[in-house]
Motif scaffolding. Structure first.
Motif, PDB file in Angstrom:
ATOM      1  N   TYR A  90       0.627  -1.022   0.265  1.00  0.00           N
ATOM      2  CA  TYR A  90       0.185   0.259  -0.324  1.00  0.00           C
ATOM      3  C   TYR A  90       0.839   1.125   0.254  1.00  0.00           C
ATOM      4  O   TYR A  90       1.501   1.172   0.550  1.00  0.00           O
ATOM      5  CB  TYR A  90      -0.623   0.087   1.345  1.00  0.00           C
ATOM      6  N   PRO A  92       0.753   5.521   0.273  1.00  0.00           N
ATOM      7  CA  PRO A  92      -0.486   6.109   1.190  1.00  0.00           C
ATOM      8  C   PRO A  92      -1.031   7.387  -0.089  1.00  0.00           C
ATOM      9  O   PRO A  92      -0.553   7.771  -0.973  1.00  0.00           O
ATOM     10  CB  PRO A  92       0.173   6.901   2.251  1.00  0.00           C
ATOM     11  N   GLY A  93      -2.190   7.131  -0.645  1.00  0.00           N
ATOM     12  CA  GLY A  93      -3.150   8.784  -1.278  1.00  0.00           C
ATOM     13  C   GLY A  93      -3.351   7.070  -2.183  1.00  0.00           C
ATOM     14  O   GLY A  93      -4.503   7.914  -3.415  1.00  0.00           O
ATOM     15  N   GLU A 116      -8.960   5.477   2.583  1.00  0.00           N
ATOM     16  CA  GLU A 116      -7.425   6.162   2.757  1.00  0.00           C
ATOM     17  C   GLU A 116      -7.901   6.230   4.197  1.00  0.00           C
ATOM     18  O   GLU A 116      -6.389   6.587   5.006  1.00  0.00           O
ATOM     19  CB  GLU A 116      -7.116   7.223   2.632  1.00  0.00           C
ATOM     20  N   GLN A 120      -5.562   4.878   7.428  1.00  0.00           N
ATOM     21  CA  GLN A 120      -5.045   5.992   8.027  1.00  0.00           C
ATOM     22  C   GLN A 120      -5.149   5.430   9.653  1.00  0.00           C
ATOM     23  O   GLN A 120      -4.661   5.818  10.764  1.00  0.00           O
ATOM     24  CB  GLN A 120      -5.774   7.109   8.101  1.00  0.00           C
ATOM     25  N   ILE A 123      -2.677   2.244  10.634  1.00  0.00           N
ATOM     26  CA  ILE A 123      -1.856   3.252  11.175  1.00  0.00           C
ATOM     27  C   ILE A 123      -1.964   3.810  12.078  1.00  0.00           C
ATOM     28  O   ILE A 123      -0.741   3.493  13.183  1.00  0.00           O
ATOM     29  CB  ILE A 123      -1.447   4.181   9.976  1.00  0.00           C
TER      30      ILE A 123
ATOM     31  N   SER C  78      -2.176  10.368   5.316  1.00  0.00           N
ATOM     32  CA  SER C  78      -1.261  10.409   5.768  1.00  0.00           C
ATOM     33  C   SER C  78       1.055  10.782   4.706  1.00  0.00           C
ATOM     34  O   SER C  78       1.428  10.979   5.450  1.00  0.00           O
ATOM     35  CB  SER C  78      -0.785   8.551   5.017  1.00  0.00           C
ATOM     36  N   ILE C  79      -0.136  11.455   3.822  1.00  0.00           N
ATOM     37  CA  ILE C  79       1.561  11.898   2.791  1.00  0.00           C
ATOM     38  C   ILE C  79       1.203  13.781   2.800  1.00  0.00           C
ATOM     39  O   ILE C  79      -0.301  14.404   2.969  1.00  0.00           O
ATOM     40  CB  ILE C  79       1.742  11.809   1.741  1.00  0.00           C
ATOM     41  N   ARG C 117       6.790  13.505   2.037  1.00  0.00           N
ATOM     42  CA  ARG C 117       7.259  12.508   3.488  1.00  0.00           C
ATOM     43  C   ARG C 117       5.632  12.229   4.213  1.00  0.00           C
ATOM     44  O   ARG C 117       4.715  12.568   4.288  1.00  0.00           O
ATOM     45  CB  ARG C 117       7.901  13.909   4.966  1.00  0.00           C
ATOM     46  N   LYS C 118       5.373  11.549   5.029  1.00  0.00           N
ATOM     47  CA  LYS C 118       5.035  10.506   5.863  1.00  0.00           C
ATOM     48  C   LYS C 118       4.239  11.593   7.303  1.00  0.00           C
ATOM     49  O   LYS C 118       5.287  11.600   8.298  1.00  0.00           O
ATOM     50  CB  LYS C 118       4.995   9.834   6.693  1.00  0.00           C
TER      51      LYS C 118
END
Lengths: 224, 230, 223
Positions: A90, A92-93, A116, A120, A123, C78-79, C117-118
């Motif tokens: 995976y 992100p995005g 998403e 998130q 995580i 996340s980003i 970056r995350k």
């Protein structure tokens, strides 16, 4: 595998193949062995060990009761491996891009956003677990059964607070319905080769499944 | 009692930090810009994050306490009273000390950030430790609480207290100043000499130095004394 | 002009307050109602009674940029890029304009190096800068910042201060425990125990605070 569309499609076909026949599971495992980083992807998810133990117990029970437990265990473990690889790959995005590519700015964006935010949350949950573990170490509280229950309750409370905060943040950032996004994907040659290679896996699985339905299934023989 | 960092290197993705130096008994300031690695270094010295290379020697250190930047990361209790108990503190005493009387049954996560920080610091500093690592202890405290915290820290003379902060206006006296710059921890020495080699001192101290009125240390008292100097 | 009239929300009681255009800082002890007032002004919470009008418009009908005091509570994605682009995407900004606007705001804040970056791996201060970028990217009419400066170093505070002045937002409302920052505002509000104690020009308000911990050290030493 970089292209989420091929990855999701491949995972769906491989999971189906592994589920319908033992030969399909073997072919899917072969595909997994050739086209994925294998052990690295397994190491990424701590949940895989817990899931494998559960599957092993269920398989053993099935084997004792009707003799099909080993087949079930092998097929499900291959599906879990595919799932773990999918989660490990995976980026992100990418669900947002996939959603918009599949179903447009409104429904697609919303579905992608949900996916998403779900990732998130997962995580964040793991982050929270790490933080709670550090807090327990600093406070010298043993993380045994008496400590795990309050930690679990705390995690639930943190998730509820996060859900409220996310709702506020979405509203204040102007979210109403969907959003504008130009979907973009990176596709490598390996992605295409790996994507096409799921077809033989599918054929092997369906061939054996059809074979099972027409020639081996006592149930169908009875019907005919 | 001392903590020695022997050429340690910490790496996290693209970020890396190298540190070499000895922290003796007293109050130390570790300053640095946003994202310079102050929190990472604090975690490493506390033993929560192993360095990629190098060693950390802790001699004469029986107990260590790390206060993380975000007080919410320490919460394990469902109520403010449980939170105090989880630190081994008597709830009524601590809650009275930080002006949270009557909040025994309030969830720590429902307190304002300032209230939670106050509660957290009161619990952390309530028990004696040989090594205190305080990451951004001033963040979210109001002005009055910042001064009260400085007074409290002034009494921390029998152990090693390392404060990682970018606080600019209300600070206690320090025995040694360290600065993280470009991924390296630099020992700037002891005040007042340290103020001359400190590249990013608080703006007021910078102005005083420029005016030829270098303070002896960086507490409010030192700044006022330097400003009044003719 | 922001007009607050007979405002009641939990402990917060403000009978009358007019906030002019420009940068307004709310100061006061912890628990005095600063965050509550900011949340009401941002339209995140609704008053139990009374009204808030921003140029005769209720907060919920105003474009607001918001930064939470908890850095982790400013994260949706996340980003970093997705986080900053989100207000533009939610507003259906033309897709070819989004990267340009994101690029412009990260350059203004000097955080180009963070763009891929995350968000979870950033420091507290970096998270605040990303949240600020997300709040500024669509040039809202009102910017509401809850103790953003507590996580920033001196150089960043000063840089953000200049950026806020040049942001083009008609109202910047923030709370701070840094009295040096507060002294640079156009308008200052002092709250205590949910009540409005002083409001006006910073120099006037600080005159009342002489001898208290809220009096800026720079004024004490005359620098």
């Amino acid at each position: 595998m970089q292209d989420v569309r091929i990855r999701i499609g491949a995972a769906a076909v491989l999971s189906f193949s592994a589920f319908v026949s033992l030969w399909g599971a073997a072919a899917a495992f072969f595909w997994f062995f050739i086209f994925t980083p294998r052990l690295q992807s397994i190491r990424r998810l701590r949940l895989v060990i817990g899931a494998s133990v559960m599957i092993a117990i269920i398989s053993l029970l099935l084997q004792i009761t009707n003799g099909s437990g080993y087949s079930y265990g092998i097929r499900i473990i291959v599906i879990i491996l595919i799932g773990v690889w999918l989660a490990g790959e995976y980026h992100p995005g990418e669900f947002l891009h996939l959603g918009v590519w599949l179903a447009g700015d409104h429904l697609g964006f919303d579905v992608g956003l949900m996916a998403e935010m779900g990732m998130q949350s997962l995580i964040s949950l793991l982050d929270d677990l790490d933080r709670i573990r550090i807090a327990y170490i600093l406070k010298k509280i043993p993380l045994d059964i008496t400590g795990i229950i309050p930690a679990g309750t705390l995690l639930v409370r943190m998730e509820l607070i996060r859900a409220r905060d996310n709702a506020e943040l979405l509203a204040v950032r102007g979210y109403r319905d969907g959003g504008a996004l130009q979907p973009g994907f990176k596709t490598s040659r390996l992605d295409i080769v790996a994507g096409l290679s799921v077809m033989p896996v599918f054929f092997i699985a369906t061939l054996h499944f059809v074979n099972f339905l027409y020639f081996d299934s006592a149930f169908l023989k009875g019907l005919l | 009692m001392r903590v020695s960092l022997d050429r340690i290197r910490i790496t996290r993705g693209n970020f890396s930090l190298t540190a070499d130096g000895t922290f003796d008994k007293g109050v130390h300031l570790v300053s640095g810009a946003v994202g310079s690695g102050k929190s990472t270094l604090a975690l490493c010295i506390a033993g929560m994050l192993p360095p990629e290379r190098g060693t950390i020697q802790r001699s004469g250190i029986g107990s260590t306490m790390l206060s993380l930047q975000f007080p919410e990361h320490h919460v394990t209790g469902m109520t403010a009273a449980e939170e105090c108990t989880s630190w081994g503190c008597e709830p009524d005493t601590i809650l009275a000390l930080c002006g949270l009387n009557g909040h025994n049954k309030t969830s720590p996560l429902a307190l304002s950030r300032g209230e939670l920080k106050r509660l957290h610091l009161a619990c952390v500093l309530n028990n004696p430790h040989d090594l205190f690592l305080l990451d951004e202890p001033f963040s979210s405290l109001d002005c009055e609480e910042k001064y009260a915290f400085c007074t409290l820290i002034a009494h921390h003379t029998s152990n090693i207290t390392i404060i990682f902060t970018h606080e600019q206006s209300v600070l206690p006296k320090f025995d040694r100043i360290w600065e993280i710059e470009n991924g390296i921890l630099h020992d700037r020495g002891t005040p007042p000499e340290a103020l001359k080699t400190w590249n990013s001192p608080p703006p007021l101290i910078k102005k005083l130095i420029a005016a030829g009125k270098s303070p002896r240390n960086i507490s409010q008292k030192d700044i006022l004394e330097a400003a009044c100097r003719t | 002009m922001i007009d607050i009239c007979d405002l009641r929300y939990r402990l917060l009681h403000i009978d009358h307050l007019k906030i002019p255009h420009g940068i307004t800082t709310i100061i006061g002890p912890n628990g005095s109602g600063k965050t509550t007032l900011l949340r009401l002004l941002a339209g995140i919470t609704v008053p139990e009674s009374g009204t808030i009008l921003i140029d005769r418009v209720p907060p919920r009908k105003t474009e607001v940029g918001w930064v939470n005091e908890f850095p982790d509570r400013n994260i949706l994605f996340s980003i970093v890029y997705d986080e900053i682009a989100s207000p533009l995407r939610f507003r259906y900004t033309a897709t070819d304009e989004i990267p340009l606007k994101v690029d412009a705001v990260v350059k203004r804040l000097g955080i180009q190096h963070l763009i891929s970056r995350k968000v979870r791996e950033l420091s507290g201060g970096e998270k605040v800068l990303v949240a600020l970028a997300a709040a500024l990217v669509f040039t809202p009419g009102m910017l509401v910042l809850d103790e953003y400066d507590t996580h920033l170093d001196g150089a960043r505070c000063s840089q953000v201060g200049h950026l806020l002045s040049a942001s083009g937002c008609e109202y910047v409302l923030r709370c701070s425990q840094n009295m040096e920052t507060a002294a640079t505002s156009d308008f200052l509000i002092l709250l205590d125990k949910g009540n409005l104690v002083h409001a006006g020009d910073p120099a006037e308000v600080f005159e009342h605070l002489s001898g208290t911990p809220y009096y800026p050290l720079s004024l004490k030493v005359g620098l």
